[in-house]
Design a protein around this motif. Structure first.
Motif, PDB file in Angstrom:
ATOM      1  N   LEU A 293      45.447  66.372  68.952  1.00 30.00           N
ATOM      2  CA  LEU A 293      44.424  67.397  68.670  1.00 30.00           C
ATOM      3  C   LEU A 293      44.224  67.568  67.172  1.00 30.00           C
ATOM      4  O   LEU A 293      43.089  67.697  66.694  1.00 30.00           O
ATOM      5  CB  LEU A 293      44.833  68.732  69.306  1.00 30.00           C
ATOM      6  N   ASP A 294      45.319  67.544  66.416  1.00 34.13           N
ATOM      7  CA  ASP A 294      45.195  67.697  64.966  1.00 34.13           C
ATOM      8  C   ASP A 294      44.424  66.522  64.355  1.00 34.13           C
ATOM      9  O   ASP A 294      43.632  66.705  63.421  1.00 34.13           O
ATOM     10  CB  ASP A 294      46.576  67.852  64.322  1.00 34.13           C
ATOM     11  N   ALA A 295      44.650  65.324  64.900  1.00 35.73           N
ATOM     12  CA  ALA A 295      43.912  64.159  64.398  1.00 35.73           C
ATOM     13  C   ALA A 295      42.416  64.306  64.695  1.00 35.73           C
ATOM     14  O   ALA A 295      41.560  63.949  63.878  1.00 35.73           O
ATOM     15  CB  ALA A 295      44.455  62.879  65.029  1.00 35.73           C
ATOM     16  N   MET A 296      42.119  64.855  65.845  1.00 36.30           N
ATOM     17  CA  MET A 296      40.723  65.086  66.234  1.00 36.30           C
ATOM     18  C   MET A 296      40.086  66.155  65.336  1.00 36.30           C
ATOM     19  O   MET A 296      38.949  66.007  64.872  1.00 36.30           O
ATOM     20  CB  MET A 296      40.774  65.589  67.678  1.00 36.30           C
ATOM     21  N   LEU A 297      40.848  67.216  65.074  1.00 34.01           N
ATOM     22  CA  LEU A 297      40.307  68.323  64.272  1.00 34.01           C
ATOM     23  C   LEU A 297      40.160  67.942  62.799  1.00 34.01           C
ATOM     24  O   LEU A 297      39.441  68.621  62.062  1.00 34.01           O
ATOM     25  CB  LEU A 297      41.181  69.569  64.426  1.00 34.01           C
ATOM     26  N   ALA A 298      40.805  66.854  62.396  1.00 30.88           N
ATOM     27  CA  ALA A 298      40.619  66.377  61.017  1.00 30.88           C
ATOM     28  C   ALA A 298      39.171  65.963  60.783  1.00 30.88           C
ATOM     29  O   ALA A 298      38.725  65.843  59.645  1.00 30.88           O
ATOM     30  CB  ALA A 298      41.559  65.206  60.729  1.00 30.88           C
TER      31      ALA A 298
END
Ligand SMILES: *Cc1c(COP(=O)(O)O)cnc(C)c1O
Length: 419
Positions: A293-298
């Motif tokens: 999710l953090d990679a997506m939100l980047a």
């Protein structure tokens, strides 16, 4: 006007999202067009999961439920997912599997719809919906003495009669890549007195979704596809705030209780979406999902889902154009709609003979897509990490597989358990 390898390289050079790929570990020599089935490994995941194992579990032990934030992971991850699907903070929880979450929301939707209109005894869905969705609906209908009615996509509007309680649809079809207009379909359903349940398995992280904007009723989705949460990652569930407090979902385990650590014998559901939890969460899997999710939100500072969508459409347009330019005459037919508004982030081709074997021959060459029975070659284009040059090479391999006839080799015609 034909497209050259040089053109594709130029598209990569101009791609404002290109750097996001560095967040993932992709094996050398692989062109991965299957992120719609199992997303790739976020670079942070191995160390982060190792830390959760050795420090949080090994050292922190049971204290980590509080000190490492384990207990609030369903809500924390849910808020991150909410940003991708048009939900507010506090409206989504990450938990359980897509199938299980579907059971919960479908039960809730049926009970809410039928509380005021008990004569509504039908769930409508698409015949081509993903089978687990149909099986869960069938089981629930059997348990409650209701009926599941399956229609073709063009028959949905006509099926919304006074007998119908719930319309259950997958936003982007897993086999064809065709996408529904969520707002328009929801509006038509509501006009007919029908509630909507949306499966976002091929939408979350793939296409912009605005659950609140569409006034949808319930939604669920998958953590291991475009959200890159790892094999069997927890899924998610959303209920519109107007419904969230109206119903006890049937898997009313202690994590859905208003005060689980009071250990009372009687059940009081938690307010809001937390009542859609059931029992203790798989914390190590949740940890990996959070990395995805953090990679997506980047991508948020770079334009978020709108920017990803723009690239996704450019990738799928390019793939379609190259297949038509370079693979003509080999019996490959486009199944996915050409219209942007009707297309998810995948392209499916059909071939009356050899679809499975062609996919196997491509995999042997390092181009990973998948086969969906009976005749579909499916290619997912995840804009977070797929590049335009890769699309060019993937089509070049497809061309060579078709021209050489290598797909006819016996080893490519041997069916495996997972296709
Ligand atoms: C992938 C997918 C699922 C998966 O369900 P699980 O419970 O994770 O096995 C469900 N529905 C749809 C539409 C899917 O594409």
């Amino acid at each position: 006007m034909t497209t050259t390898l040089q053109d594709c390289r130029a598209l990569d050079a101009q791609d404002p999202l290109r750097a996001l790929r560095e967040q993932f570990v992709l094996p050398e020599g692989v062109i991965y067009l299957d992120g719609n089935s199992l997303g790739v490994l976020p670079r942070t995941a191995a160390a982060r999961v190792a830390q959760a194992v050795t420090a949080e579990w090994g050292e922190g032990l049971i204290r980590s439920w509080n000190s490492a934030g384990w207990y609030s992971m369903p809500q924390r991850l849910g808020d991150k997912i909410g940003q991708l699907v048009g939900a507010q903070a506090g409206e989504v929880v990450a938990t359980d599997s897509t199938s299980i979450n579907l059971f919960k929301v479908l039960s809730a939707a049926l009970s809410i719809a039928r509380a005021d209109a008990p004569q509504r005894r039908v769930i409508v869905s698409e015949r081509s919906n993903f089978p687990t969705d149909l099986y869960i609906a069938e089981a629930l209908c059997k348990e409650r003495g209701l009926t599941l009615q399956l229609v073709e996509p063009e028959g949905i509007a006509a099926a919304l009669t006074q007998d119908v309680a719930v319309l259950m649809l997958t936003h982007v079809n897993y086999r064809t890549g065709a996408m529904h207009d969520m707002a328009a379909v929801t509006q038509a359903a509501h006009a007919a007195g029908v509630l909507t349940v949306w499966d976002l398995a091929h939408s979350a992280g793939a296409v912009p979704v605005d659950l609140n904007g569409a006034q949808a009723d319930f939604a669920i989705g998958c953590g291991y596809k475009y959200l890159n949460g790892g094999p069997g990652a927890p899924a998610f569930v959303w209920a519109h705030p107007r419904h969230a407090d109206r119903f006890w979902q049937p898997l009313a385990g202690w994590w859905s209780h208003a005060a689980p650590f009071e250990f009372t014998p009687g059940y009081t559901p938690a307010p809001g979406i937390s009542r859609y939890l059931c029992g203790t969460q798989p914390i190590l899997s949740m940890t990996a999902l959070e990395c995805g999710l953090d990679a997506m939100l980047a991508a948020q500072p770079l334009g978020g889902m709108q920017a990803l969508r723009k690239k996704s459409l450019a990738l799928t347009d390019l793939f379609i154009a190259l297949v038509e330019e370079r693979c003509a005459g080999h019996g490959l037919a486009l199944v996915t709609p050409r219209e942007h508004a009707q297309r998810g982030s995948q392209v499916c081709l059909s071939r009356s003979e050899g679809a499975y074997a062609i996919v196997q021959a491509l995999i042997a060459r390092g181009v990973i897509g998948d086969f969906r029975a009976p005749d579909i070659l499916r290619f997912g284009f995840t804009p977070l990490y797929v590049g335009f040059e890769e699309v060019w090479h993937a089509v070049e391999h497809l061309k060579q597989v078709m021209e050489s006839g290598e797909w006819q080799r016996p080893e490519f015609n041997q069916k495996h358990a997972v296709t």
